[in-house]
Design a protein around this motif. Structure first.
Motif, short mmCIF file in Angstrom:
data_model
loop_
_atom_site.label_atom_id
_atom_site.label_comp_id
_atom_site.label_asym_id
_atom_site.label_seq_id
_atom_site.Cartn_x
_atom_site.Cartn_y
_atom_site.Cartn_z
N VAL A 184 -10.94 -10.35 9.12
CA VAL A 184 -10.63 -10.69 7.58
C VAL A 184 -11.63 -9.87 6.78
O VAL A 184 -12.76 -10.03 6.99
N VAL A 185 -10.73 -9.24 5.75
CA VAL A 185 -11.55 -8.41 4.89
C VAL A 185 -12.32 -9.14 3.77
O VAL A 185 -11.70 -10.24 3.26
N ILE A 186 -13.42 -9.01 3.36
CA ILE A 186 -14.07 -9.85 2.20
C ILE A 186 -13.85 -8.95 1.04
O ILE A 186 -13.95 -7.80 0.92
N PRO A 187 -13.31 -9.92 -0.11
CA PRO A 187 -13.19 -9.17 -1.42
C PRO A 187 -14.41 -8.48 -1.89
O PRO A 187 -15.50 -9.16 -1.63
N ALA A 188 -14.21 -7.45 -2.59
CA ALA A 188 -15.36 -6.53 -3.04
C ALA A 188 -16.37 -7.35 -3.89
O ALA A 188 -17.53 -7.19 -3.93
N VAL A 189 -15.76 -8.15 -4.76
CA VAL A 189 -16.62 -8.92 -5.63
C VAL A 189 -17.71 -9.87 -5.07
O VAL A 189 -18.81 -10.41 -5.69
N LEU A 190 -17.28 -10.18 -3.59
CA LEU A 190 -18.14 -11.18 -2.96
C LEU A 190 -19.26 -10.63 -2.00
O LEU A 190 -20.13 -11.22 -1.74
N ARG A 191 -18.95 -9.13 -1.95
CA ARG A 191 -19.99 -8.40 -0.92
C ARG A 191 -21.52 -8.40 -1.24
O ARG A 191 -22.16 -8.47 -0.46
N PRO A 192 -21.68 -8.43 -2.78
CA PRO A 192 -23.17 -8.34 -3.01
C PRO A 192 -23.95 -9.50 -2.32
O PRO A 192 -25.02 -9.21 -2.17
N TRP A 193 -23.33 -10.64 -2.07
CA TRP A 193 -23.95 -11.92 -1.59
C TRP A 193 -23.65 -12.06 -0.10
O TRP A 193 -24.20 -13.21 0.53
N ALA B 95 -21.34 -16.30 9.30
CA ALA B 95 -20.80 -15.63 7.93
C ALA B 95 -19.97 -16.73 7.14
O ALA B 95 -19.96 -16.51 5.89
N GLY B 96 -19.73 -17.72 7.64
CA GLY B 96 -19.01 -18.90 6.83
C GLY B 96 -20.24 -19.36 6.02
O GLY B 96 -19.60 -19.69 4.97
N ALA B 97 -21.10 -19.59 6.28
CA ALA B 97 -22.38 -20.15 5.33
C ALA B 97 -22.50 -19.04 4.34
O ALA B 97 -22.50 -19.54 3.23
N LEU B 98 -22.58 -18.02 4.56
CA LEU B 98 -22.61 -17.01 3.50
C LEU B 98 -21.52 -16.63 2.70
O LEU B 98 -21.74 -16.53 1.43
N LEU B 99 -20.42 -16.98 3.17
CA LEU B 99 -19.46 -16.99 2.40
C LEU B 99 -19.31 -18.11 1.31
O LEU B 99 -18.78 -17.75 0.12
N GLU B 100 -19.50 -19.09 1.66
CA GLU B 100 -19.90 -20.30 0.78
C GLU B 100 -20.84 -19.99 -0.37
O GLU B 100 -20.47 -20.22 -1.62
N LEU B 101 -21.86 -19.41 0.12
CA LEU B 101 -22.80 -19.07 -0.95
C LEU B 101 -22.33 -18.00 -2.00
O LEU B 101 -22.70 -17.88 -3.05
N ALA B 102 -21.62 -17.08 -1.36
CA ALA B 102 -21.14 -15.90 -2.10
C ALA B 102 -20.14 -16.36 -3.06
O ALA B 102 -20.12 -16.17 -4.38
N LEU B 103 -19.36 -17.43 -2.70
CA LEU B 103 -18.42 -17.77 -3.86
C LEU B 103 -19.23 -18.78 -4.75
O LEU B 103 -18.75 -18.59 -5.91
N MET C 133 -24.85 -9.94 2.52
CA MET C 133 -25.70 -9.39 3.23
C MET C 133 -25.16 -8.30 4.03
O MET C 133 -25.53 -8.29 5.49
N GLY C 134 -24.38 -7.51 3.51
CA GLY C 134 -23.85 -6.24 3.96
C GLY C 134 -22.37 -6.45 4.81
O GLY C 134 -21.92 -5.61 5.34
N ILE C 135 -22.07 -7.72 4.97
CA ILE C 135 -20.89 -7.82 5.76
C ILE C 135 -19.73 -7.52 4.55
O ILE C 135 -19.46 -8.31 3.84
#
Length: 513
Positions: A491-500, A224-232, A502-504
């Motif tokens: 840790v909650v993911i901010p709503a604006v990042l959730r589209p990227w 999920a860390g890799a997804l978080l970078e890509l989402a940002l 993958m459902g997390i």
């Protein structure tokens, strides 16, 4: 390619002076690959102001008065050269006239001999002056390059402690209240965990593997860390494009001359440059990584004169895209967004800042650059800061905007604002972004001009360049992890990042060990 820090290598042994001379030649060659256009007259006429400004910015090797003297010497040599050229032209005309008359007498031969001697003397004088002129011009360019940009009149004078708080967004009392599915939880000040403890438990970063592969302060994003970078990155780019910025993925390397022209160099010289220039005090280590090719790939003199370096920010390749260009006025403001990896030696960094991912040697960043008309650059800086504030507000962060003092400006910045997020695990503010107006500092060194609006005129002026960080991934991850943690360590993911993502919606410890 093997990498090494662009820092000191002590010169020792009997070959010192040979190495120093070679170094001087190399440094001069590097600095002159892109010919800067300094306003030497302005420097001479405002030397006192420029010296005071340099001291206020903690720059102690700038010598504007020396630039003024060199400029006067340069002008005198140019005048002397022109005088000898005029004399040579007169002699040439006389010789041509006499040759045309074809009077082959004794007096004719004597006069032609004298004219030839005068021509030889004038040519030799011109050659001697040209050599002196070349040396003076090199020194003039070298000294002018050490003078930092002027500072905005409102800039506080002093070190980081003099930074001025412009505004605060959010409320520290709401930190740790993270709504999810209608449920909110509140952590006490003593319950907040440090970002690195959280990251390890969540399994999103691997510093140990990074250290084994590349050395300390390199890392792997995992799961999920890799997804978080890509989402940002996607979040920042999407917002930037919507705001009128053209997206780019830039090279991660640039020539040394380009990096130098953008103002990314130590405030004082490395040990080798210090010895080359005759300075007595040791210089600080550079933050720039230089690339050294293996022998069979080396490009020889070209690489030695202008080696490749890893960029510290996408600002460098974005601004350099327009080097040696004259832009049409209708193209400004030109707004660019660049994604790159950033490489910084972070020499001298110690203590808590080196724990976890707060201060790394390599990280991903989305950078914004604007090329603006000089009359509009201050408005463009405000626009950039407003854009940054909207990004971080929509992420739900509590942050503050600071006007940075003179010690923190760097060589190119005229005015700089930093944005710091409250990081409750660290129990302190931490920088997540900055925005600067560099006025014409970079444009003069890279030759970026814009046509003026004068009807029928072909005149040009240097553009103003501005830069702002949209997303520096690791610092934002630190702020997100610490601000949106729950009592159970999730840790909650901010709503604006959730589209990227993958459902997390929430980061939780992995099921595997």
């Amino acid at each position: 390619m093997r990498l090494y820090r662009q820092s000191a290598s002590l010169l020792s042994g009997s070959h010192n002076w040979q190495r120093i001379r070679a170094c001087q030649a190399s440094l001069v060659q590097i600095r002159t690959l892109i010919q800067p256009s300094f306003d030497y007259k302005f420097i001479r006429d405002n030397a006192d102001q420029l010296l005071e400004n340099a001291v206020n910015r903690n720059v102690h090797n700038a010598q504007p008065h020396r630039v003024g003297k060199l400029y006067d010497e340069y002008r005198a040599l140019v005048t002397e050269t022109n005088t000898h050229r005029s004399m040579l032209n007169d002699v040439s005309k006389k010789m041509a006239a006499k040759a045309k008359a074809r009077k082959n007498t004794c007096d004719f031969q004597n006069e032609m001999t004298k004219l030839r001697e005068q021509a030889i003397k004038s040519k030799q004088a011109i050659q001697d002056i040209k050599e002196r002129l070349h040396k003076v011009e090199e020194s003039l360019r070298y000294e002018a390059a050490k003078i930092p940009n002027l500072s905005h009149p409102d800039t506080p004078v002093g070190d980081e402690s003099k930074a001025r708080v412009i505004c605060v967004n959010g409320n520290l009392h709401t930190i740790g209240t993270v709504p999810l599915d209608g449920i909110g939880t509140k952590l006490s000040d003593t319950e907040f965990q440090d970002h690195y403890d959280l990251a390890l438990k969540l399994g999103i970063v691997d510093m140990e593997a990074g250290a084994k592969v590349a050395g300390s302060r390199f890392h792997y994003w995992r799961g999920a860390g890799a997804l978080l970078e890509l989402a940002l990155v996607q979040y920042a780019m999407t917002r930037a494009v919507a705001a009128g910025f053209t997206p780019h993925i830039t090279p991660d390397a640039a020539r040394s001359s380009i990096i130098d022209a953008c103002g990314f160099r130590p405030r004082s010289h490395s040990e080798e440059e210090r010895l080359c220039s005759g300075e007595k005090q040791p210089g600080e280590a550079s933050q720039i990584y230089r690339m050294s090719p293996v022998a069979e790939e080396s490009s020889g003199e070209e690489h030695a004169a202008d080696p490749l370096c890893l960029v510290a920010t996408a600002e460098i390749p974005l601004v350099a895209m327009k080097q040696k260009q004259i832009l049409e006025n209708t193209l400004l403001p030109m707004r660019l967004a660049g994604l790159s990896h950033c490489f910084r030696a972070e020499a001298g960094a110690r203590g808590r800042d080196t724990r976890g991912i707060y201060r790394l040697h390599q990280f991903t960043k989305v950078e914004l650059v604007t090329l603006a008309h000089p009359e509009n650059s201050e408005n463009e800086l405000s626009r950039l800061v407003d854009f940054q504030k909207s990004l971080f507000a929509d992420l739900g962060l509590t942050f503050r905007v600071l006007q940075m003092p003179t010690f923190e400006l760097g060589a190119s910045a005229y005015q700089k604002f930093d944005i710091e997020a409250w990081m409750p695990g660290r129990k302190s503010w931490g920088e997540i972004s900055s925005a600067s107006n560099c006025t014409d500092y970079q444009a003069r060194r890279l030759g970026i001009r814009v046509r003026t609006n004068d009807s029928g005129s072909n005149s040009t002026m240097f553009v103003h360049t501005l830069n702002a960080t949209a997303v520096a991934v690791p610092r934002l991850v630190v702020a997100l992890l610490e601000s949106f943690q729950r009592p159970n360590g999730h840790v909650v993911i901010p709503a604006v990042l959730r589209p990227w993502m993958m459902g997390i919606e929430t980061l939780v410890p992995p099921s595997y060990k």
